[in-house]
Structures are given as C-alpha cells and as structure tokens.
Design an enzyme around this catalytic site. Structure first.
Site, PDB file in Angstrom:
ATOM      1  N   LYS A 125       0.877  -1.171   0.000  1.00 58.55           N
ATOM      2  CA  LYS A 125       0.000   0.000   0.000  1.00 58.55           C
ATOM      3  C   LYS A 125       0.918   1.226   0.000  1.00 58.55           C
ATOM      4  CE  LYS A 125      -3.153   3.109   0.765  1.00 58.55           C
ATOM      5  NZ  LYS A 125      -2.184   4.259   0.746  1.00 58.55           N
ATOM      6  N   GLU A 134       8.847  16.369  15.210  1.00 61.62           N
ATOM      7  CA  GLU A 134       9.319  16.229  13.840  1.00 61.62           C
ATOM      8  C   GLU A 134       8.533  17.160  12.922  1.00 61.62           C
ATOM      9  OE1 GLU A 134      10.710  12.504  11.116  1.00 61.62           O
ATOM     10  OE2 GLU A 134       8.709  12.362  11.984  1.00 61.62           O
ATOM     11  N   GLU A 172       9.061   1.846  11.357  1.00 58.06           N
ATOM     12  CA  GLU A 172      10.024   2.942  11.302  1.00 58.06           C
ATOM     13  C   GLU A 172       9.227   4.227  11.369  1.00 58.06           C
ATOM     14  OE1 GLU A 172      11.648   5.985  10.410  1.00 58.06           O
ATOM     15  OE2 GLU A 172      11.991   5.306   8.355  1.00 58.06           O
ATOM     16  N   GLY A 195      -4.958   3.630  -2.977  1.00 59.78           N
ATOM     17  CA  GLY A 195      -6.168   4.139  -2.345  1.00 59.78           C
ATOM     18  C   GLY A 195      -5.860   4.794  -1.026  1.00 59.78           C
ATOM     19  N   CYS A 227      13.199  11.296   7.379  1.00 61.62           N
ATOM     20  CA  CYS A 227      13.032  10.920   8.782  1.00 61.62           C
ATOM     21  C   CYS A 227      14.325  10.997   9.570  1.00 61.62           C
ATOM     22  CB  CYS A 227      12.422   9.525   8.883  1.00 61.62           C
ATOM     23  SG  CYS A 227      13.352   8.264   7.994  1.00 61.62           S
ATOM     24  N   GLY A 238      -5.299   5.279   2.890  1.00 61.85           N
ATOM     25  CA  GLY A 238      -4.803   4.485   4.001  1.00 61.85           C
ATOM     26  C   GLY A 238      -5.878   4.183   5.023  1.00 61.85           C
ATOM     27  N   VAL A 287      -8.557   1.252   2.482  1.00 59.35           N
ATOM     28  CA  VAL A 287      -7.993  -0.026   2.055  1.00 59.35           C
ATOM     29  C   VAL A 287      -6.747  -0.378   2.863  1.00 59.35           C
ATOM     30  CG1 VAL A 287      -6.513   0.870   0.195  1.00 59.35           C
ATOM     31  CG2 VAL A 287      -7.501  -1.434   0.028  1.00 59.35           C
ATOM     32  N   GLY A 288      -5.979   0.628   3.285  1.00 61.33           N
ATOM     33  CA  GLY A 288      -4.838   0.339   4.142  1.00 61.33           C
ATOM     34  C   GLY A 288      -5.280  -0.268   5.462  1.00 61.33           C
TER      35      GLY A 288
END
Length: 467
Positions: free
Chosen positions: A158, A365, A233, A189, A267, A191, A194-195
């Site tokens: 995904k 962040e 991560e 699609g 990141c 998140g 469908v995620g």
C-alpha cells in the site's frame, strides 16, 4: 488486478500543481482479494530456490537501471525532489539495495546446525503487508520488497496516496522480468480505507510500516492483536552534535545540507544542530548563509538545489511550526517564505534559534526544511541534550579527534550514528532503524532480512544443508 468499478484519484505534481496521473481508489473489500492473491503467490514463490530468488532481484535491479531516466523523472514529478537527486536516491540507491540482498541471500544461514546437532532452518514468514511513505517512495519500497522477496515472502504494498505512480511502475517492471503472479501486489487508495482493511485482514504474517508515530502505534496494536510481526520505522528528531574541537564551518555547512535533502522531508534528517555555547552566534551565521544559498524552484532545472514540499498540507504543517515558534519567542533567522511563487508548494529553507529545550520545534518532527540551532555547555551536556528526545532514529557527531567522536557516538541513543559527515555507505548494508519511539526492527543488510523469516528447529535431522 484492478478493482471493479473503482473510483479514481488524481496525482498532483507539487511543483506545478498539475495532474500527472490518475489511479484507482481501491475499496476496503479489495484488501481481501489482494491478500488472497499474495497467499497464492507465496505458495509458488516460497518453493523457489534461493539462487533463483537472488537472480530475480538482480533482474529487477537491471530493469531499474535500464529505466533510470523514466523512474527518476516520474519520482521527481510526484514528490518534487530535483531530478538529479531522484536519480541517485530513488534509482541508484535502491538498485544497490537490490544487489546487496542478492549477495546476502547467497551467504545467509538458511539451513545450519546448532551445538545440539539440530537443524536450524530459516524460511519466508509468509504474506507481508508493506505500507510505505511518500518522501522517499522508491527507496522505501525496495528496502522492504528486496528482503521480503529474497526470503521467499509475497508482498501486498500500500503506497502513500501522494506517490502511487512509482509503485505501479515498479510493479510493471516486476511483471516484465517474470516475477510470478501474486508475489508482488500493489493496492492504491486511502490508508484509512484499504490500508486499514489490509491491516485488519487475517492473511498476513508480517506488516512493515514506515510513517508517523501516531499511525505506527495503531499498526503495532492491530498486528499485535493478531500475533503478527510488525516492523515499524516512525521518524525522528535527530541531533547533530558539534564538539569544541570540531571544524565548526565544515560541521555546520554539512549538517545544513544533510538536513535539507529532499526539502527536509527525511526521517533521519539532522534537524537539531547542537553547538558549543560560545560559538552559537557563529554557527547560526554560517547556517543562515548556507540556507540562503539554496536555489528553490523547478525540480527539472539542473540549477535547482531544492524543490517544493510534497503537498499544500505539508507546507501548512511546516509554516504552522514556524509561526508557533515565533509566537514562543524563537528567532527565524532566514527562510520559511512562500510568497514568491504563484504555483507549487515551495518554501525557503529556515534556520531557527533562540529556542528552549522544551520548545515544540525542538522536540517534534517538522518534516520540512527547518533546522533548529541550539547551544550546549560541553560534552556531557551535549550528550544529555542529544538524548533528550522521544525519538532515537539517527544522530551525527563532529570532533577533530576521531576517537573522541567514536566514543561520543556510543553514548547517543540512536539506531544509526554518523561520525564526521559519513553518509550512507556505497554498500548499503548497515542496519537502519530506531531506538525509543523511532520504531521497532531494522531495514537493510542481514538484519533487515531477519525481519521476514521464521526460524524452525528440526531435531534429529540428518540432512542439514541439503536440498
């Protein structure tokens, strides 16, 4: 496989705000079909010998090299990074990762004997759900796909909603080199739809996720409820520690450039520059000069050194951090400007100082071209300040004494520490991952392969190592 009667969504170039592609929005129900396809593919792929799997990775690496210009231009158009940076970071680096895993697979202890005489067998864990971010889309896909495939796993990917085209391009390359059906599946699609449906499915054994801490917590919770493995991560707030014996100019200039790779949307960007208090003003001046030298503009122009951030929403996130920092008394030395562009999500790189150690911009962040410069009061204070973070993904240390720098590196609570400007090695096998809230698990190298295998002990097996 395309979802029947699926809606579509547009992919927008962040530099021009023009539509560059249209892809299906897979409904939640499509997740079960993708998992079923991967389960069927796993049955075929897991039975393929290791050498054949390694050669398949090498064929994919060659296919990516053959399409280097197309893939780098496509990735640049999706995320706004300069084309030359997309070529090196989103084609050349992933190609090296693929080739490294082909080599690792040929040496990996797939079938060994322990001290008790039992066979210890490593084999693919099963179906992998891979959820990848938009900032380094091709590299992040390959960092998960390469070890999963060489382990014998099948993958349902995904990709991020902002950057699905490169994932579909990779899927087409995989098909062209003969990867069996069902081994690599891409679901585009939302998140949240469908995620989430993939995550809630019962047919996977590993989920590998790169993204925000908030979403990562949820991924880990759901995977844990299914007793499925989760590799996470989740970002960082990485320090660059400059000691009093370091070459300040080199350290500051290099840190600024490392921080602003991909418009700071990285990141492991060193977003906290920690310098000796007596040299704070000097460091701020150097950082401001470097930031001011960036050419922000069209990613396809060879003169451009920084493109836009990935979306209007991300630009708003960054400017929101800067606005709140100003309100809290911080000084934005340079950058954070958006007014000079009529189109595109451009933002000049910002240097921020005069912030408290508890300030939001020093702890959270930002994920944009923002570097905070702070003072430390000696080595012990520098270590304490570097480690005073919820994150622990990456760090940098600078000293004129390599031994002192190496000793300091061992005191930093981070998954990867770079000494005196060292970047990603030519052979990309050093493990990457974080301490604390930066995640669980490692990518790259043999430790990255470990995330995708199960271990079986066969007691009394006389055929260890035989096919």
């Amino acid at each position: 496989m395309r979802p029947e009667a699926a809606a579509e969504f547009e992919v927008v170039n962040p530099a021009t705000e023009e539509v560059i592609g249209v892809v299906p929005v897979a409904p939640a129900a499509f997740a079960s079909e993708a998992i079923a396809a991967a389960q069927a593919g796993f049955g075929v792929w897991a039975a393929t010998d290791v050498e054949a799997r390694a050669r398949m990775l090498e064929r994919l690496a060659q296919a990516m090299e053959d399409h280097r210009s197309q893939l780098s231009e496509l990735t640049s158009a999706e995320i706004g990074t300069p084309v030359k940076d997309a070529a090196t970071g989103q084609v050349d680096l992933p190609v090296r990762v693929l080739r490294s895993y082909a080599d690792i697979a040929r040496k990996y202890p797939w079938d060994t004997r322990d001290a008790a005489g039992s066979a210890v067998v490593r084999e693919g864990a099963g179906v992998v759900v891979a959820i990848t971010p938009w900032n380094f889309p091709v590299h992040q896909i390959i960092a998960k796909l390469a070890p999963a495939l060489v382990a014998g796993c099948s993958v349902v990917l995904k990709p991020a909603e902002l950057t699905p085209l490169n994932a579909l391009f990779l899927a087409a390359l995989c098909e062209s080199i003969g990867l069996p059906p069902g081994v690599f599946n891409v679901v585009t699609g939302k998140g949240s739809v469908v995620g989430e449906a993939l995550l809630q499915s019962d047919g996977y054994e590993v989920v590998s996720f790169t993204g925000s801490l908030q979403v990562g917590r949820h991924v880990g919770e759901v995977a844990g409820s299914k007793v499925a493995r989760a590799a996470l991560e989740l970002g960082g707030k990485s320090p660059a520690v400059v000691l009093d014996d370091a070459d300040l100019t080199t350290a500051v200039q290099t840190t600024v450039r490392n921080c602003f790779v991909n418009a700071g949307q990285k990141c492991n960007a060193p977003t906290r520059l920690l310098v000796p208090r007596a040299r704070l003003d000097e460091a701020v001046e150097i950082a401001g000069e470097v930031a001011g030298s960036y050419v922000v503009g069209d990613p396809s122009d060879p003169a451009t050194t920084m493109g836009p951030v990935a979306s209007a929403a991300q630009r708003d996130v960054v400017t929101g951090f800067l606005d709140r920092a100003r309100s809290d008394g911080a000084r934005v030395v340079t950058g954070g400007e958006t007014q000079q562009w009529e189109r595109g999500y451009f933002l000049t790189p910002a240097i921020v100082t005069d912030v408290s150690r508890s300030a939001e911009i020093a702890r959270e962040e930002v994920f944009g071209p923002v570097l905070v410069v702070m003072a430390h009061d000696g080595e012990e204070d520098a270590v304490a300040l570097a480690n005073d973070s919820d994150y622990g993904l990456s760090a940098e240390v600078w000293s004129g004494d390599p031994g002192r720098a190496a000793r300091l590196a061992r005191r930093i609570k981070a998954g990867q520490v770079r000494v005196n400007g060292v970047r990603t090695p030519e052979l990309p096998v050093s493990p990457f991952g974080g301490y604390k809230r930066s995640g669980i698990g490692r990518e790259l190298g043999e430790l990255g392969l470990d995330e995708f295998v199960e271990i079986k002990a066969i007691l009394g097996d006389p055929f260890v190592g035989e096919e």
